[in-house]
Scaffold this active site. Structure first.
Site, PDB file in Angstrom:
ATOM      1  N   HIS A  82       0.834  -1.196   0.000  1.00  0.00           N
ATOM      2  CA  HIS A  82       0.000   0.000   0.000  1.00  0.00           C
ATOM      3  C   HIS A  82       0.873   1.251   0.000  1.00  0.00           C
ATOM      4  O   HIS A  82       1.869   1.323   0.700  1.00  0.00           O
ATOM      5  CB  HIS A  82      -0.902   0.009   1.246  1.00  0.00           C
ATOM      6  CG  HIS A  82      -1.793   1.198   1.305  1.00  0.00           C
ATOM      7  ND1 HIS A  82      -2.977   1.265   0.593  1.00  0.00           N
ATOM      8  CD2 HIS A  82      -1.672   2.375   1.953  1.00  0.00           C
ATOM      9  CE1 HIS A  82      -3.534   2.433   0.822  1.00  0.00           C
ATOM     10  NE2 HIS A  82      -2.772   3.125   1.638  1.00  0.00           N
ATOM     11  N   ASP A 161     -15.025   3.505   7.448  1.00  0.00           N
ATOM     12  CA  ASP A 161     -13.944   4.404   7.026  1.00  0.00           C
ATOM     13  C   ASP A 161     -14.434   5.378   5.965  1.00  0.00           C
ATOM     14  O   ASP A 161     -14.085   6.551   5.992  1.00  0.00           O
ATOM     15  CB  ASP A 161     -12.742   3.609   6.499  1.00  0.00           C
ATOM     16  CG  ASP A 161     -11.687   4.545   5.908  1.00  0.00           C
ATOM     17  OD1 ASP A 161     -11.135   5.347   6.683  1.00  0.00           O
ATOM     18  OD2 ASP A 161     -11.479   4.524   4.685  1.00  0.00           O
ATOM     19  N   ARG A 168     -14.278  13.681   7.827  1.00  0.00           N
ATOM     20  CA  ARG A 168     -12.984  14.292   8.165  1.00  0.00           C
ATOM     21  C   ARG A 168     -12.562  15.278   7.092  1.00  0.00           C
ATOM     22  O   ARG A 168     -12.020  16.343   7.374  1.00  0.00           O
ATOM     23  CB  ARG A 168     -11.914  13.209   8.321  1.00  0.00           C
ATOM     24  CG  ARG A 168     -12.044  12.410   9.618  1.00  0.00           C
ATOM     25  CD  ARG A 168     -11.222  11.136   9.549  1.00  0.00           C
ATOM     26  NE  ARG A 168      -9.824  11.395   9.290  1.00  0.00           N
ATOM     27  CZ  ARG A 168      -9.002  10.542   8.669  1.00  0.00           C
ATOM     28  NH1 ARG A 168      -9.447   9.366   8.253  1.00  0.00           N
ATOM     29  NH2 ARG A 168      -7.748  10.860   8.472  1.00  0.00           N
ATOM     30  N   SER A 183      -7.532   4.463   9.492  1.00  0.00           N
ATOM     31  CA  SER A 183      -8.212   4.481   8.194  1.00  0.00           C
ATOM     32  C   SER A 183      -7.488   3.572   7.194  1.00  0.00           C
ATOM     33  O   SER A 183      -8.094   2.715   6.544  1.00  0.00           O
ATOM     34  CB  SER A 183      -8.257   5.927   7.689  1.00  0.00           C
ATOM     35  OG  SER A 183      -8.576   5.994   6.323  1.00  0.00           O
ATOM     36  N   LYS A 187      -8.494  -0.912   6.113  1.00  0.00           N
ATOM     37  CA  LYS A 187      -8.735  -1.423   4.762  1.00  0.00           C
ATOM     38  C   LYS A 187      -7.762  -2.546   4.406  1.00  0.00           C
ATOM     39  O   LYS A 187      -8.084  -3.453   3.650  1.00  0.00           O
ATOM     40  CB  LYS A 187      -8.654  -0.275   3.750  1.00  0.00           C
ATOM     41  CG  LYS A 187      -9.858   0.658   3.863  1.00  0.00           C
ATOM     42  CD  LYS A 187      -9.708   1.932   3.053  1.00  0.00           C
ATOM     43  CE  LYS A 187      -8.802   2.928   3.743  1.00  0.00           C
ATOM     44  NZ  LYS A 187      -8.808   4.270   3.163  1.00  0.00           N
TER      45      LYS A 187
HETATM   46  N1  URA Z   1      -5.478   7.574   3.130  1.00  0.00           N
HETATM   47  C1  URA Z   1      -6.496   6.943   3.746  1.00  0.00           C
HETATM   48  O1  URA Z   1      -6.976   5.924   3.263  1.00  0.00           O
HETATM   49  N2  URA Z   1      -6.984   7.475   4.881  1.00  0.00           N
HETATM   50  C2  URA Z   1      -6.492   8.590   5.435  1.00  0.00           C
HETATM   51  O2  URA Z   1      -6.977   8.992   6.472  1.00  0.00           O
HETATM   52  C3  URA Z   1      -5.434   9.239   4.784  1.00  0.00           C
HETATM   53  C4  URA Z   1      -4.937   8.691   3.642  1.00  0.00           C
END
Ligand code: URA
Ligand code: CA
Length: 441
Positions: A82, A161, A168, A183, A187
């Site tokens: 990621h 999320d 946010r 966050s 995932k």
């Molecule tokens: N990428 C994400 O998936 N979440 C965040 O909060 C910031 C970057």
């Protein structure tokens, strides 16, 4: 339990209990807590922070808000990769085929691009017919056959999320380490890989502008992954200038193919080999990174990495001719040269602003519903610290609209800074964070 009391407790600087965290996540998803109360809580978290325990509990609550993907039908050790988001970050497109060519399964559930950063799925869709929506049976079958599949995330991964992130985004509460770490990791953890490698970007084009923030974010994410029983490694890499030379969907696919064939920009190739070598080590395919780099160079030199991308495109229904001859990929009507007005050295190329230019040309999305122009973007002919002569080409603008191209051209003269002295040597990889600690290079 009352949401009011939870907000007040956090506002006054106390730690929330596991039950309180589960309560607000569960009820927010159900729709029984309004946005304004969650907004107030997010702001209290922003100011008073969360402890390690709270962050872990929040991550768990977000994972549990949706489905998890079981990958146990795939043979071998599965490593997920990621990136926290960069400009011209073509790594996944190169890493996947390279790793698969080494005999290690590469399963990637990717996202689409938003704002100034691009998404792997959009890039792959520059290839005619390439199907990113695969059901579980299909991608498991593909991975077991060819060692690789890249597909879109199913909609029910970590739904909390999605909802929290949207809130946010409009309440100025994105840039808190606990909120970002939970966050991103929720995932990752919802997908059943054995190990996780995180490429944490730092610099002008990244979420994290400062190295110490990137280190803290990396530590937090590694700790969460480790707590979940996943071997997790973060590397911290430079995003002051775009990665490689190409920014834009088809242009980046072309660039990825160059690297898979043994060419391409030096920084992009180096980062792919570095991340790839960690990945091979996590997958226990090699004993150390040196051996990993040798193996990756071998699969490139023997053309196996390129053959693998052909296989990937073929098995996901894409036009293989465009991979074998990238000139057949979508191309723009106009290509405009940006020529230097002076002699000197490139001092900086602000990645975020370059990303915004690519967006303006149509390469990215302003909102989730925008339609992308796959053919457009920017190709840098000079990178930071390169020598430039007057009249030499700094960049090429690929556009379907001359007015926009000319606006971007004016902007590029301001973004690509040239000075008479060469700057200090730039670093591509700043360090690595594992469960054993931080190592800076
Ligand atoms: N990428 C994400 O998936 N979440 C965040 O909060 C910031 C970057
Ligand atoms: Ca690139």
């Amino acid at each position: 339990m009352r949401m009011y009391d939870i907000i007040k407790k956090k506002r006054d600087g106390y730690e929330l209990s596991t039950d309180e965290i589960n309560y607000f996540v569960d009820n927010y998803i159900k729709g029984s807590i309004p946005d304004y109360q969650i907004s107030a809580l997010l702001m209290a978290i922003y100011f008073n922070k969360m402890s390690e325990r709270e962050t872990l509990d929040l991550t768990r609550a977000i994972v549990n808000s949706g489905d998890t993907v079981d990958l146990s039908d795939i043979k071998g050790i599965k490593v997920d990769k990621h990136s926290t988001g960069g400009v011209g970050d073509t790594v996944t497109l190169i890493l996947g085929p390279m790793i698969a060519a080494c005999g290690v399964p590469f399963v990637k559930m990717s996202g689409r691009g938003l704002g100034h950063t691009g998404g792997t799925l959009d890039k792959l869709e520059s290839i005619e017919g390439f199907k990113v929506e695969l059901d579980r049976e299909e991608f498991i079958r593909n991975v077991n056959k060819t060692n690789i599949a890249i597909c879109s995330q199913t909609s029910n991964i970590a739904p909390a999320d999605k909802k929290l992130y949207s809130l946010r985004d409009v309440t100025a509460t994105v840039d808190n380490i606990s909120l970002i770490a939970s966050s991103i990791m929720s995932k990752k953890l919802a997908i059943g890989s054995d190990a996780i490698i995180l490429d944490v970007k730092v610099g002008s084009g990244a979420f994290m502008k400062r190295l110490d923030d990137a280190i803290n974010l990396s530590k937090e994410m590694v700790r969460i992954g480790t707590n979940y029983g996943r071997e997790t490694v973060a590397i911290i890499t430079n995003m002051d200038e775009p990665l490689g030379r190409a920014i834009g969907n088809a242009l980046e696919v072309k660039e990825a193919i160059e690297v898979l064939k043994g060419g391409g920009p030096e920084d992009l190739r180096e980062l792919c080999l570095y991340i790839g070598s960690i990945l091979l080590k996590l997958a226990k395919r090699v004993k150390n990174q040196e051996e990993g780099i040798r193996l990756l160079e071998e699969v490139i030199n023997k053309n196996l990495a390129f053959e693998k991308v052909v296989e990937l495109v073929e098995s996901q229904g894409g036009n293989v001719d465009q991979v074998k001859n990238p000139d057949l990929l979508p191309s723009s009507k106009h290509v405009i040269e940006v020529k230097s007005k002076m002699e000197g050295y490139v001092n900086s190329i602000d990645a975020e602003r370059i990303g915004a230019c690519a967006l303006r040309l149509g390469a990215g999305r302003e909102t989730m519903d925008s339609v992308i122009d796959l053919s457009v973007g920017i190709v840098l002919n000079k990178k930071v610290n390169d020598k430039v002569l007057e009249g030499e080409t700094l960049a090429y603008i690929h556009s379907n609209d001359l007015d926009t191209a000319n606006e971007v051209k004016r902007e590029l003269y301001d973004i690509i800074r040239i000075s008479s002295n060469q700057g200090k040597e730039k670093k591509l990889i700043y360090g690595m964070v594992t469960k054993d600690g931080v190592q800076l290079f």
